[in-house]
Design a protein around this motif. Sequence first.
Motif, PDB file in Angstrom:
ATOM      1  N   SER B  76      -2.953  11.404  18.279  1.00 26.52           N
ATOM      2  CA  SER B  76      -3.292  10.521  19.519  1.00 26.52           C
ATOM      3  C   SER B  76      -2.522   9.133  19.411  1.00 26.52           C
ATOM      4  CB  SER B  76      -4.731  10.553  19.681  1.00 26.52           C
ATOM      5  OG  SER B  76      -5.416  10.355  18.589  1.00 26.52           O
ATOM      6  N   GLY B  77      -1.560   8.929  18.584  1.00 29.30           N
ATOM      7  CA  GLY B  77      -0.884   7.899  18.700  1.00 29.30           C
ATOM      8  C   GLY B  77      -1.094   6.683  17.781  1.00 29.30           C
ATOM      9  N   ILE B  78      -1.920   7.126  16.618  1.00 30.64           N
ATOM     10  CA  ILE B  78      -2.529   6.180  15.800  1.00 30.64           C
ATOM     11  C   ILE B  78      -1.708   6.498  14.372  1.00 30.64           C
ATOM     12  CG2 ILE B  78      -4.371   5.029  14.539  1.00 30.64           C
ATOM     13  CD1 ILE B  78      -5.914   5.993  17.075  1.00 30.64           C
ATOM     14  N   SER B  79      -0.831   5.672  13.695  1.00 30.48           N
ATOM     15  CA  SER B  79      -0.169   6.094  12.768  1.00 30.48           C
ATOM     16  C   SER B  79      -0.497   5.117  11.574  1.00 30.48           C
ATOM     17  CB  SER B  79       1.247   6.104  12.931  1.00 30.48           C
ATOM     18  OG  SER B  79       2.017   7.139  12.104  1.00 30.48           O
ATOM     19  N   GLN B  80      -0.723   5.736  10.100  1.00 30.84           N
ATOM     20  CA  GLN B  80      -1.007   4.759   9.265  1.00 30.84           C
ATOM     21  C   GLN B  80       0.170   4.771   8.216  1.00 30.84           C
ATOM     22  OE1 GLN B  80      -4.501   5.516   6.578  1.00 30.84           O
ATOM     23  NE2 GLN B  80      -4.153   4.092   5.329  1.00 30.84           N
ATOM     24  N   VAL B  81       0.641   3.532   7.620  1.00 30.65           N
ATOM     25  CA  VAL B  81       1.376   3.449   6.503  1.00 30.65           C
ATOM     26  C   VAL B  81       0.724   3.313   5.337  1.00 30.65           C
ATOM     27  CG1 VAL B  81       3.333   2.239   5.492  1.00 30.65           C
ATOM     28  CG2 VAL B  81       3.289   2.549   8.022  1.00 30.65           C
ATOM     29  N   PRO B  82       0.305   3.983   4.510  1.00 30.08           N
ATOM     30  CA  PRO B  82      -0.719   4.162   3.265  1.00 30.08           C
ATOM     31  C   PRO B  82      -0.131   3.007   2.401  1.00 30.08           C
ATOM     32  CG  PRO B  82      -0.037   6.269   3.436  1.00 30.08           C
ATOM     33  CD  PRO B  82       0.878   5.602   4.564  1.00 30.08           C
ATOM     34  N   GLU B  83      -1.235   2.739   1.426  1.00 30.95           N
ATOM     35  CA  GLU B  83      -0.802   1.798   0.481  1.00 30.95           C
ATOM     36  C   GLU B  83       0.056   2.089  -0.515  1.00 30.95           C
ATOM     37  OE1 GLU B  83      -4.466   0.352  -1.445  1.00 30.95           O
ATOM     38  OE2 GLU B  83      -3.434  -0.763  -2.769  1.00 30.95           O
ATOM     39  N   LEU B 137      14.903   5.346  -4.192  1.00 31.66           N
ATOM     40  CA  LEU B 137      15.004   4.122  -3.587  1.00 31.66           C
ATOM     41  C   LEU B 137      14.273   2.984  -4.301  1.00 31.66           C
ATOM     42  CD1 LEU B 137      13.935   5.014  -0.055  1.00 31.66           C
ATOM     43  CD2 LEU B 137      16.382   4.940  -0.856  1.00 31.66           C
ATOM     44  N   SER B 138      14.569   1.476  -3.809  1.00 27.91           N
ATOM     45  CA  SER B 138      13.801   0.521  -4.436  1.00 27.91           C
ATOM     46  C   SER B 138      12.500   0.441  -3.556  1.00 27.91           C
ATOM     47  CB  SER B 138      14.587  -0.952  -4.177  1.00 27.91           C
ATOM     48  OG  SER B 138      14.621  -1.240  -2.895  1.00 27.91           O
ATOM     49  N   GLY B 139      11.419  -0.692  -4.267  1.00 24.60           N
ATOM     50  CA  GLY B 139      10.103  -0.632  -3.576  1.00 24.60           C
ATOM     51  C   GLY B 139      10.228  -0.883  -2.082  1.00 24.60           C
ATOM     52  N   GLY B 140      11.309  -2.052  -1.872  1.00 29.14           N
ATOM     53  CA  GLY B 140      11.151  -2.605  -0.397  1.00 29.14           C
ATOM     54  C   GLY B 140      11.861  -1.430   0.446  1.00 29.14           C
ATOM     55  N   GLU B 141      12.754  -0.652  -0.106  1.00 26.15           N
ATOM     56  CA  GLU B 141      13.426   0.384   0.558  1.00 26.15           C
ATOM     57  C   GLU B 141      12.360   1.493   0.918  1.00 26.15           C
ATOM     58  OE1 GLU B 141      17.794  -0.171  -1.258  1.00 26.15           O
ATOM     59  OE2 GLU B 141      16.674   1.402  -1.859  1.00 26.15           O
ATOM     60  N   ARG B 142      11.635   1.763  -0.124  1.00 29.56           N
ATOM     61  CA  ARG B 142      10.435   2.850   0.202  1.00 29.56           C
ATOM     62  C   ARG B 142       9.525   2.403   1.004  1.00 29.56           C
ATOM     63  NH1 ARG B 142       9.440   6.093  -4.937  1.00 29.56           N
ATOM     64  NH2 ARG B 142       7.497   6.285  -4.399  1.00 29.56           N
ATOM     65  N   GLN B 143       9.202   1.110   1.320  1.00 31.46           N
ATOM     66  CA  GLN B 143       8.186   0.616   2.188  1.00 31.46           C
ATOM     67  C   GLN B 143       8.816   0.657   3.524  1.00 31.46           C
ATOM     68  OE1 GLN B 143       4.985  -0.791   1.618  1.00 31.46           O
ATOM     69  NE2 GLN B 143       4.982  -0.128   3.713  1.00 31.46           N
ATOM     70  N   MET B 144      10.433   0.429   3.656  1.00 35.81           N
ATOM     71  CA  MET B 144      10.863   0.584   4.951  1.00 35.81           C
ATOM     72  C   MET B 144      10.907   2.168   5.408  1.00 35.81           C
ATOM     73  SD  MET B 144      14.423  -1.585   4.387  1.00 35.81           S
ATOM     74  CE  MET B 144      14.427  -3.144   3.652  1.00 35.81           C
ATOM     75  N   LEU B 145      11.020   3.066   4.491  1.00 32.67           N
ATOM     76  CA  LEU B 145      10.988   4.428   4.610  1.00 32.67           C
ATOM     77  C   LEU B 145       9.548   4.844   5.236  1.00 32.67           C
ATOM     78  CD1 LEU B 145      12.245   7.222   4.862  1.00 32.67           C
ATOM     79  CD2 LEU B 145      11.989   7.200   2.022  1.00 32.67           C
ATOM     80  N   ALA B 146       8.641   4.320   4.605  1.00 32.64           N
ATOM     81  CA  ALA B 146       7.214   4.700   4.937  1.00 32.64           C
ATOM     82  C   ALA B 146       6.920   4.038   6.385  1.00 32.64           C
ATOM     83  CB  ALA B 146       6.412   3.943   3.964  1.00 32.64           C
ATOM     84  N   ILE B 147       7.296   2.999   6.670  1.00 35.54           N
ATOM     85  CA  ILE B 147       7.238   2.531   7.983  1.00 35.54           C
ATOM     86  C   ILE B 147       8.154   3.450   9.038  1.00 35.54           C
ATOM     87  CG2 ILE B 147       7.812   0.414   9.524  1.00 35.54           C
ATOM     88  CD1 ILE B 147       7.136  -1.304   7.195  1.00 35.54           C
ATOM     89  N   LEU B 159      -1.006   1.134  11.406  1.00 35.41           N
ATOM     90  CA  LEU B 159      -1.999   0.627  10.674  1.00 35.41           C
ATOM     91  C   LEU B 159      -1.336   0.355   9.512  1.00 35.41           C
ATOM     92  CD1 LEU B 159      -4.935   3.378  11.083  1.00 35.41           C
ATOM     93  CD2 LEU B 159      -4.909   1.125  12.232  1.00 35.41           C
ATOM     94  N   LEU B 160      -1.077  -0.793   8.953  1.00 36.40           N
ATOM     95  CA  LEU B 160      -0.291  -0.867   7.579  1.00 36.40           C
ATOM     96  C   LEU B 160      -1.101  -1.461   6.608  1.00 36.40           C
ATOM     97  CD1 LEU B 160       2.416  -2.813   9.490  1.00 36.40           C
ATOM     98  CD2 LEU B 160       2.946  -1.258   8.233  1.00 36.40           C
ATOM     99  N   ASP B 161      -1.112  -0.891   5.513  1.00 35.10           N
ATOM    100  CA  ASP B 161      -2.034  -0.918   4.382  1.00 35.10           C
ATOM    101  C   ASP B 161      -1.165  -1.874   3.289  1.00 35.10           C
ATOM    102  OD1 ASP B 161      -3.900  -1.178   2.588  1.00 35.10           O
ATOM    103  OD2 ASP B 161      -4.389   0.796   2.304  1.00 35.10           O
ATOM    104  N   GLU B 162      -1.384  -3.222   3.142  1.00 33.90           N
ATOM    105  CA  GLU B 162      -0.824  -3.966   2.308  1.00 33.90           C
ATOM    106  C   GLU B 162       0.897  -3.711   1.935  1.00 33.90           C
ATOM    107  OE1 GLU B 162      -2.456  -5.851  -0.653  1.00 33.90           O
ATOM    108  OE2 GLU B 162      -4.477  -4.979  -0.382  1.00 33.90           O
ATOM    109  N   PRO B 163       1.723  -3.983   3.181  1.00 34.17           N
ATOM    110  CA  PRO B 163       2.890  -3.573   2.894  1.00 34.17           C
ATOM    111  C   PRO B 163       3.816  -4.485   2.025  1.00 34.17           C
ATOM    112  CG  PRO B 163       2.542  -4.757   5.252  1.00 34.17           C
ATOM    113  CD  PRO B 163       1.177  -4.147   4.574  1.00 34.17           C
ATOM    114  N   SER B 164       3.355  -5.726   1.787  1.00 32.15           N
ATOM    115  CA  SER B 164       4.014  -6.593   0.980  1.00 32.15           C
ATOM    116  C   SER B 164       3.426  -6.202  -0.728  1.00 32.15           C
ATOM    117  CB  SER B 164       3.797  -8.041   1.326  1.00 32.15           C
ATOM    118  OG  SER B 164       2.301  -8.414   0.859  1.00 32.15           O
ATOM    119  N   LEU B 165       2.552  -5.717  -0.884  1.00 31.48           N
ATOM    120  CA  LEU B 165       2.322  -5.364  -2.420  1.00 31.48           C
ATOM    121  C   LEU B 165       3.178  -4.868  -3.197  1.00 31.48           C
ATOM    122  CD1 LEU B 165      -0.882  -5.375  -3.856  1.00 31.48           C
ATOM    123  CD2 LEU B 165      -0.557  -2.802  -3.706  1.00 31.48           C
TER     124      LEU B 165
END
Lengths: 303, 237
Positions: B76-83, B137-147, B159-165
Amino acid sequence: MTPFLTAFFSGTAQGAIYALVSLGLVLVWRSAGVVNFAQMGQAMFTTYIASQLIQNNYSYWSAFLIALISGAALGALVDLGLMRPLTSRKNSQLLNSQSMRTTIPVIASLGILGVLKALAGIFWAGEERGFPSPVAPNAIKIGDTSLAITGFDLFVIGTVFLTLVLTTIFFTKTGMGLAMRASALNPEVTRLSGIKVGSVRTLGWAISGIASSLAGLLVTPRTNLSPNTLDLLLIIGFTAAVVGGLSSLAGSVLGGFILGYVISFVNVYSAPENVFIAILAFLLLALFLRPQGILGSKEVRSV
Amino acid sequence: MLAITNLVTQFASIKALDSISFQAKPGLITTVIGANGAGKSTLLRTISGLERPSSGSITWFDEELTHKSVEAIVRSGISQVPEGHAVISQLSVAENIELGGLFRKRIARGDLTIATKEVYELFPILFERRNEPAGSLSGGERQMLAISRALVSRPKLLLLDEPSLGLAPLIAAQIISIINELCRSTGLTVLLVEQNANTALAVADHGILLALGKVVADLPAKEMAADSSLRAAYLGY
């Protein structure tokens, strides 16, 4: 024909069947986390179905096809009717412990094995019967020299090869195959991608059912069919899966062929009674040298 | 609009979320901040259906989400990027992205191609490395991929769970600013959970401060950033 080539060809044909059994086991292990002891019971049952159809004057190929379809249906049924309700969280207090949650399905699979054997006893009186092969089991001849490979061996190798090609295409080129790999690797991220992991798991059981049903159809022309003939195949297939690395589909196939060669070479160069010792020795050796399996990956724990 | 009303999620007898209520307005960034253990991740996991609330309700416009399955909520259009930059490391970069849009393959194949092209334009490095396993991938690239995996499903609420962690400050800032641009240019609604309050409040429109499972402040982001007594009491700086 030299003994070496005899052993090689027969090892390839046997190994192809072990590869199928092993593939079926690994499919369920990876998608559902269950070692399915009922697998060859399912194969036995569907082979009896095929045998019954042939007795009732159906053609070999229609019986073959119906056996594969029943294999898929039986696999899906085991998951939907038993495994899913057993592992659903609402079900029982017992499931609060992780060890029980992993043990209960395994015990249940042993139960299914018992039920299927009992049903075979009821429907077919547990009689041992032959099962036909679609090609003559004669050695292939080139001129006057007969090769150590029979037409039936070639049929087995060809069928398994085709199955492996189709399986590979399914897993690497289709969306459903990607969903299956993803569900096995990381169910949570897969669910968060909108994929129904439960249905994907049922599909894994169904495909495993087809693979083992095919193994039953290919092995029984040589061994005959009775409620217990396929038990040995489960042991060898399981060994092959462990040797190949339980988590790797390619490894399970490789393990199957290696076991085929081990058994066949021991048969030819030593004596048939040494086959079991050889299997055990080989398993122990593999576990000592590469506990994660030939193609399995080491579990990495992140902290 | 996402509306959370009297939401309680508990583990055994501990209430990780203790009767939480707030709203996230469409097209804006709402950030949820708070110290470790405040219940931020539990909140996101409850919205996306991974945890079951024991009472209260979650609605997205007129849609009741409270007892839906995880898959149905995504659909229904709600997507989470987990921690923890959650990608599937054994799959290739392209496969991870494909996975995110798989459920739409039959209904919107054409749009899926466009969405994939868009995330590659947003993160060109992922296009370069599309055939490599995500684990390399590096941590930053993995986050880009998760997004990206979340974006190809064309979510209305992200929904973004601590993307900068765990990311270097420069990379973290870059990712937050990309999310900000995305929200402003596409009207995407964002619920951003962050421990790094400064970074989050700088881009957010609205701030929710959680402490021990309760909402202790619900203010426009600018006001929250300016309130030094709140920061001192709940964030410790």
